[in-house]
Write a protein that holds these residues in place. Sequence first.
Motif, mmCIF file in Angstrom:
data_model
loop_
_atom_site.group_PDB
_atom_site.id
_atom_site.type_symbol
_atom_site.label_atom_id
_atom_site.label_comp_id
_atom_site.label_asym_id
_atom_site.label_seq_id
_atom_site.Cartn_x
_atom_site.Cartn_y
_atom_site.Cartn_z
ATOM 1 N N ILE A 1 21.742 87.223 15.278
ATOM 2 C CA ILE A 1 22.340 88.834 15.388
ATOM 3 C C ILE A 1 22.022 89.104 16.736
ATOM 4 O O ILE A 1 22.996 89.928 17.504
ATOM 5 C CB ILE A 1 21.340 89.598 14.311
ATOM 6 C CG1 ILE A 1 22.037 89.231 12.980
ATOM 7 C CG2 ILE A 1 21.654 91.078 14.584
ATOM 8 C CD1 ILE A 1 23.402 89.473 12.545
ATOM 9 N N THR A 2 20.871 88.652 17.311
ATOM 10 C CA THR A 2 20.522 88.870 18.651
ATOM 11 C C THR A 2 21.760 88.343 19.734
ATOM 12 O O THR A 2 22.243 88.939 20.669
ATOM 13 C CB THR A 2 19.281 88.323 19.141
ATOM 14 O OG1 THR A 2 18.235 88.919 18.218
ATOM 15 C CG2 THR A 2 18.794 88.693 20.692
ATOM 16 N N GLY A 3 22.309 87.233 19.475
ATOM 17 C CA GLY A 3 23.456 86.755 20.354
ATOM 18 C C GLY A 3 24.570 87.575 20.126
ATOM 19 O O GLY A 3 25.259 87.734 21.211
ATOM 20 N N PHE A 4 24.804 88.004 19.017
ATOM 21 C CA PHE A 4 26.023 88.925 18.704
ATOM 22 C C PHE A 4 25.771 90.348 19.435
ATOM 23 O O PHE A 4 26.749 90.737 20.220
ATOM 24 C CB PHE A 4 26.397 89.069 17.337
ATOM 25 C CG PHE A 4 26.714 88.084 16.770
ATOM 26 C CD1 PHE A 4 28.208 87.536 17.213
ATOM 27 C CD2 PHE A 4 26.507 87.395 15.443
ATOM 28 C CE1 PHE A 4 29.002 86.456 16.475
ATOM 29 C CE2 PHE A 4 27.011 86.367 15.006
ATOM 30 C CZ PHE A 4 28.361 85.885 15.513
ATOM 31 N N LEU A 5 24.650 90.800 19.386
ATOM 32 C CA LEU A 5 24.468 92.143 20.002
ATOM 33 C C LEU A 5 24.429 92.141 21.362
ATOM 34 O O LEU A 5 24.595 92.990 22.135
ATOM 35 C CB LEU A 5 23.062 92.642 19.586
ATOM 36 C CG LEU A 5 22.933 93.084 18.028
ATOM 37 C CD1 LEU A 5 21.694 93.441 17.718
ATOM 38 C CD2 LEU A 5 24.027 94.309 17.796
ATOM 39 N N ILE A 6 23.817 91.082 22.031
ATOM 40 C CA ILE A 6 23.712 90.842 23.588
ATOM 41 C C ILE A 6 24.934 90.221 24.138
ATOM 42 O O ILE A 6 25.222 89.859 25.407
ATOM 43 C CB ILE A 6 22.639 90.203 24.106
ATOM 44 C CG1 ILE A 6 22.637 88.821 23.639
ATOM 45 C CG2 ILE A 6 21.204 90.989 23.509
ATOM 46 C CD1 ILE A 6 21.174 87.964 24.433
ATOM 47 N N ARG A 7 26.216 90.060 23.350
ATOM 48 C CA ARG A 7 27.163 89.407 23.626
ATOM 49 C C ARG A 7 27.218 87.975 24.184
ATOM 50 O O ARG A 7 27.698 87.454 25.145
ATOM 51 C CB ARG A 7 28.140 90.225 24.467
ATOM 52 C CG ARG A 7 28.512 91.504 23.953
ATOM 53 C CD ARG A 7 29.201 92.558 24.738
ATOM 54 N NE ARG A 7 29.180 93.850 24.214
ATOM 55 C CZ ARG A 7 30.210 94.313 23.546
ATOM 56 N NH1 ARG A 7 31.424 93.450 23.882
ATOM 57 N NH2 ARG A 7 30.340 95.428 23.296
ATOM 58 N N ASN A 8 26.262 87.242 23.583
ATOM 59 C CA ASN A 8 26.017 85.690 24.046
ATOM 60 C C ASN A 8 26.716 84.973 22.969
ATOM 61 O O ASN A 8 25.903 84.537 22.212
ATOM 62 C CB ASN A 8 24.383 85.437 24.382
ATOM 63 C CG ASN A 8 24.256 84.174 24.867
ATOM 64 O OD1 ASN A 8 25.107 83.336 24.677
ATOM 65 N ND2 ASN A 8 22.932 83.963 25.490
ATOM 66 N N GLN A 9 27.683 84.644 23.059
ATOM 67 C CA GLN A 9 28.299 83.952 22.120
ATOM 68 C C GLN A 9 27.894 82.362 21.626
ATOM 69 O O GLN A 9 27.773 82.028 20.560
ATOM 70 C CB GLN A 9 29.993 83.896 22.316
ATOM 71 C CG GLN A 9 30.660 85.106 22.201
ATOM 72 C CD GLN A 9 32.380 84.971 22.414
ATOM 73 O OE1 GLN A 9 32.781 84.018 22.967
ATOM 74 N NE2 GLN A 9 32.804 85.915 22.059
ATOM 75 N N GLU A 10 27.506 82.004 22.810
ATOM 76 C CA GLU A 10 26.719 80.352 22.788
ATOM 77 C C GLU A 10 25.694 80.641 21.873
ATOM 78 O O GLU A 10 25.495 79.912 20.670
ATOM 79 C CB GLU A 10 26.451 79.807 23.905
ATOM 80 C CG GLU A 10 26.003 78.455 23.795
ATOM 81 C CD GLU A 10 25.440 77.843 25.064
ATOM 82 O OE1 GLU A 10 24.711 76.887 25.348
ATOM 83 O OE2 GLU A 10 26.565 78.085 26.153
ATOM 84 N N LEU A 11 24.587 81.520 22.061
ATOM 85 C CA LEU A 11 23.655 81.681 21.427
ATOM 86 C C LEU A 11 23.846 81.946 19.707
ATOM 87 O O LEU A 11 23.309 81.480 18.531
ATOM 88 C CB LEU A 11 22.467 82.715 21.925
ATOM 89 C CG LEU A 11 21.369 83.057 20.997
ATOM 90 C CD1 LEU A 11 20.317 82.170 21.197
ATOM 91 C CD2 LEU A 11 20.756 84.453 21.786
ATOM 92 N N ALA A 12 24.869 83.093 19.720
ATOM 93 C CA ALA A 12 25.170 83.436 18.196
ATOM 94 C C ALA A 12 25.779 82.495 17.564
ATOM 95 O O ALA A 12 25.568 82.162 16.175
ATOM 96 C CB ALA A 12 26.185 84.422 18.339
ATOM 97 N N ILE A 13 26.984 81.583 17.997
ATOM 98 C CA ILE A 13 27.201 80.815 17.247
ATOM 99 C C ILE A 13 26.533 79.564 16.985
ATOM 100 O O ILE A 13 26.461 79.116 15.799
ATOM 101 C CB ILE A 13 28.881 80.067 18.081
ATOM 102 C CG1 ILE A 13 29.721 81.258 18.055
ATOM 103 C CG2 ILE A 13 29.296 78.622 17.374
ATOM 104 C CD1 ILE A 13 31.050 80.940 18.916
ATOM 105 N N SER A 14 25.552 78.964 17.890
ATOM 106 C CA SER A 14 24.742 77.963 17.717
ATOM 107 C C SER A 14 23.916 78.202 16.646
ATOM 108 O O SER A 14 23.539 77.261 15.615
ATOM 109 C CB SER A 14 24.113 77.457 18.783
ATOM 110 O OG SER A 14 23.350 78.428 19.218
ATOM 111 N N ASN A 15 23.166 79.482 16.496
ATOM 112 C CA ASN A 15 22.389 79.862 15.551
ATOM 113 C C ASN A 15 22.984 80.004 14.237
ATOM 114 O O ASN A 15 22.559 79.885 12.966
ATOM 115 C CB ASN A 15 21.704 81.041 15.914
ATOM 116 C CG ASN A 15 20.499 80.812 16.772
ATOM 117 O OD1 ASN A 15 19.515 79.906 16.440
ATOM 118 N ND2 ASN A 15 20.588 81.116 18.184
#
Length: 151
Positions: free
Chosen positions: A100-114
Amino acid sequence: MLNNILIVLLSFGASAGFGLVFGIELKRLPLAGLCGAISRIVLISSQTFIPNRVAYLFLSALAAGLLADFMAKQTKTISTMYLYPAVVPLIPGDLLYYMITGFLIRNQELAISNALEFVGALAGLGLGFSAVNIVRHYTIVRKRKASAKSN
Protein backbone atom coordinates in the motif's frame (compact mmCIF):
# COMPACT_ATOMS: atom_id res chain seq x y z
CA MET A 1 15.83 -15.15 22.00
CA LEU A 2 14.12 -12.69 24.32
CA ASN A 3 12.60 -10.96 21.30
CA ASN A 4 11.07 -14.26 20.12
CA ILE A 5 9.59 -14.93 23.56
CA LEU A 6 8.01 -11.49 23.53
CA ILE A 7 6.63 -12.08 20.03
CA VAL A 8 5.11 -15.42 21.13
CA LEU A 9 3.52 -13.77 24.20
CA LEU A 10 2.13 -10.97 22.05
CA SER A 11 0.79 -13.55 19.60
CA PHE A 12 -0.99 -15.26 22.49
CA GLY A 13 -2.55 -11.94 23.50
CA ALA A 14 -3.50 -11.00 19.94
CA SER A 15 -5.11 -14.38 19.31
CA ALA A 16 -7.00 -14.33 22.61
CA GLY A 17 -8.09 -10.75 21.91
CA PHE A 18 -9.30 -11.72 18.46
CA GLY A 19 -11.14 -14.65 20.01
CA LEU A 20 -12.85 -12.26 22.41
CA VAL A 21 -13.99 -10.05 19.53
CA PHE A 22 -14.91 -13.15 17.52
CA GLY A 23 -17.26 -14.21 20.33
CA ILE A 24 -15.45 -17.21 21.76
CA GLU A 25 -16.55 -18.20 25.26
CA LEU A 26 -14.29 -16.86 28.00
CA LYS A 27 -13.36 -20.34 29.21
CA ARG A 28 -12.01 -21.21 25.72
CA LEU A 29 -10.00 -17.99 25.19
CA PRO A 30 -6.78 -19.35 26.73
CA LEU A 31 -6.85 -22.28 24.30
CA ALA A 32 -7.48 -19.91 21.39
CA GLY A 33 -4.54 -17.80 22.53
CA LEU A 34 -2.42 -20.94 22.88
CA CYS A 35 -3.22 -21.87 19.27
CA GLY A 36 -1.99 -18.47 18.15
CA ALA A 37 1.17 -18.74 20.24
CA ILE A 38 1.95 -22.22 18.92
CA SER A 39 1.36 -21.18 15.32
CA ARG A 40 3.81 -18.29 15.90
CA ILE A 41 6.36 -20.71 17.38
CA VAL A 42 6.04 -22.89 14.27
CA LEU A 43 6.42 -19.78 12.10
CA ILE A 44 9.57 -18.64 13.92
CA SER A 45 11.05 -22.15 13.84
CA SER A 46 10.25 -22.58 10.15
CA GLN A 47 11.80 -19.22 9.26
CA THR A 48 15.05 -20.40 10.79
CA PHE A 49 15.39 -23.32 8.38
CA ILE A 50 13.35 -22.27 5.34
CA PRO A 51 14.11 -18.98 3.57
CA ASN A 52 11.02 -19.08 1.35
CA ARG A 53 8.03 -17.23 2.84
CA VAL A 54 5.47 -19.32 0.96
CA ALA A 55 6.97 -22.55 2.29
CA TYR A 56 7.22 -21.53 5.93
CA LEU A 57 3.74 -19.99 5.88
CA PHE A 58 2.46 -23.24 4.37
CA LEU A 59 3.99 -25.22 7.24
CA SER A 60 2.67 -22.76 9.81
CA ALA A 61 -0.85 -22.88 8.35
CA LEU A 62 -0.68 -26.66 8.27
CA ALA A 63 0.32 -26.73 11.94
CA ALA A 64 -2.38 -24.19 12.86
CA GLY A 65 -5.05 -26.21 11.08
CA LEU A 66 -3.99 -29.49 12.66
CA LEU A 67 -3.82 -27.85 16.08
CA ALA A 68 -7.27 -26.30 15.64
CA ASP A 69 -8.70 -29.70 14.69
CA PHE A 70 -7.04 -31.31 17.70
CA MET A 71 -8.35 -28.61 20.08
CA ALA A 72 -11.82 -28.89 18.59
CA LYS A 73 -11.89 -32.66 19.17
CA GLN A 74 -10.62 -32.25 22.73
CA THR A 75 -13.20 -29.59 23.64
CA LYS A 76 -15.98 -30.99 21.43
CA THR A 77 -16.49 -27.73 19.54
CA ILE A 78 -15.98 -26.57 15.98
CA SER A 79 -12.45 -26.07 14.69
CA THR A 80 -13.04 -22.50 13.46
CA MET A 81 -13.19 -21.44 17.11
CA TYR A 82 -9.48 -22.19 17.30
CA LEU A 83 -8.44 -21.80 13.67
CA TYR A 84 -9.29 -18.12 13.28
CA PRO A 85 -7.31 -17.02 16.34
CA ALA A 86 -4.42 -19.25 15.27
CA VAL A 87 -4.27 -17.47 11.91
CA VAL A 88 -3.92 -13.99 13.40
CA PRO A 89 -0.13 -14.23 14.00
CA LEU A 90 0.42 -15.63 10.51
CA ILE A 91 -1.11 -12.76 8.53
CA PRO A 92 1.64 -11.06 6.47
CA GLY A 93 0.77 -7.50 7.47
CA ASP A 94 4.24 -6.19 6.64
CA LEU A 95 3.81 -7.07 2.98
CA LEU A 96 0.39 -5.46 2.84
CA TYR A 97 1.75 -2.31 4.49
CA TYR A 98 4.68 -1.96 2.07
CA MET A 99 2.47 -2.76 -0.92
CA ILE A 100 0.00 0.00 0.00
CA THR A 101 2.87 2.37 0.79
CA GLY A 102 4.35 1.70 -2.64
CA PHE A 103 1.04 2.52 -4.29
CA LEU A 104 0.59 5.71 -2.24
CA ILE A 105 4.07 7.08 -2.91
CA ARG A 106 3.81 5.96 -6.54
CA ASN A 107 6.74 3.58 -6.30
CA GLN A 108 5.49 0.87 -8.63
CA GLU A 109 8.52 -1.37 -8.15
CA LEU A 110 7.99 -1.48 -4.36
CA ALA A 111 4.24 -1.95 -4.75
CA ILE A 112 4.42 -4.72 -7.33
CA SER A 113 7.22 -6.69 -5.64
CA ASN A 114 5.37 -6.64 -2.31
CA ALA A 115 2.05 -7.40 -4.00
CA LEU A 116 3.52 -10.50 -5.63
CA GLU A 117 5.09 -11.65 -2.38
CA PHE A 118 1.80 -10.93 -0.55
CA VAL A 119 -0.17 -13.06 -3.00
CA GLY A 120 2.42 -15.84 -2.63
CA ALA A 121 2.19 -15.65 1.16
CA LEU A 122 -1.59 -15.87 1.03
CA ALA A 123 -1.28 -18.82 -1.35
CA GLY A 124 1.00 -20.57 1.15
CA LEU A 125 -1.55 -20.00 3.92
CA GLY A 126 -4.40 -21.19 1.74
CA LEU A 127 -2.53 -24.31 0.64
CA GLY A 128 -1.71 -25.16 4.25
CA PHE A 129 -5.33 -24.90 5.33
CA SER A 130 -6.47 -26.81 2.24
CA ALA A 131 -4.05 -29.63 3.01
CA VAL A 132 -5.54 -29.96 6.50
CA ASN A 133 -9.06 -30.04 5.07
CA ILE A 134 -8.10 -32.69 2.51
CA VAL A 135 -6.53 -34.90 5.17
CA ARG A 136 -9.54 -34.43 7.45
CA HIS A 137 -11.99 -35.17 4.64
CA TYR A 138 -10.27 -38.40 3.63
CA THR A 139 -9.90 -39.63 7.19
CA ILE A 140 -13.61 -39.04 7.78
CA VAL A 141 -14.52 -40.78 4.49
CA ARG A 142 -12.24 -43.72 5.37
CA LYS A 143 -13.85 -44.05 8.83
CA ARG A 144 -17.34 -43.99 7.30
CA LYS A 145 -16.44 -46.66 4.75
CA ALA A 146 -14.90 -48.83 7.46
CA SER A 147 -17.99 -48.49 9.67
CA ALA A 148 -20.27 -49.20 6.71
CA LYS A 149 -18.36 -52.42 5.92
CA SER A 150 -18.57 -53.59 9.53
CA ASN A 151 -22.36 -53.08 9.58
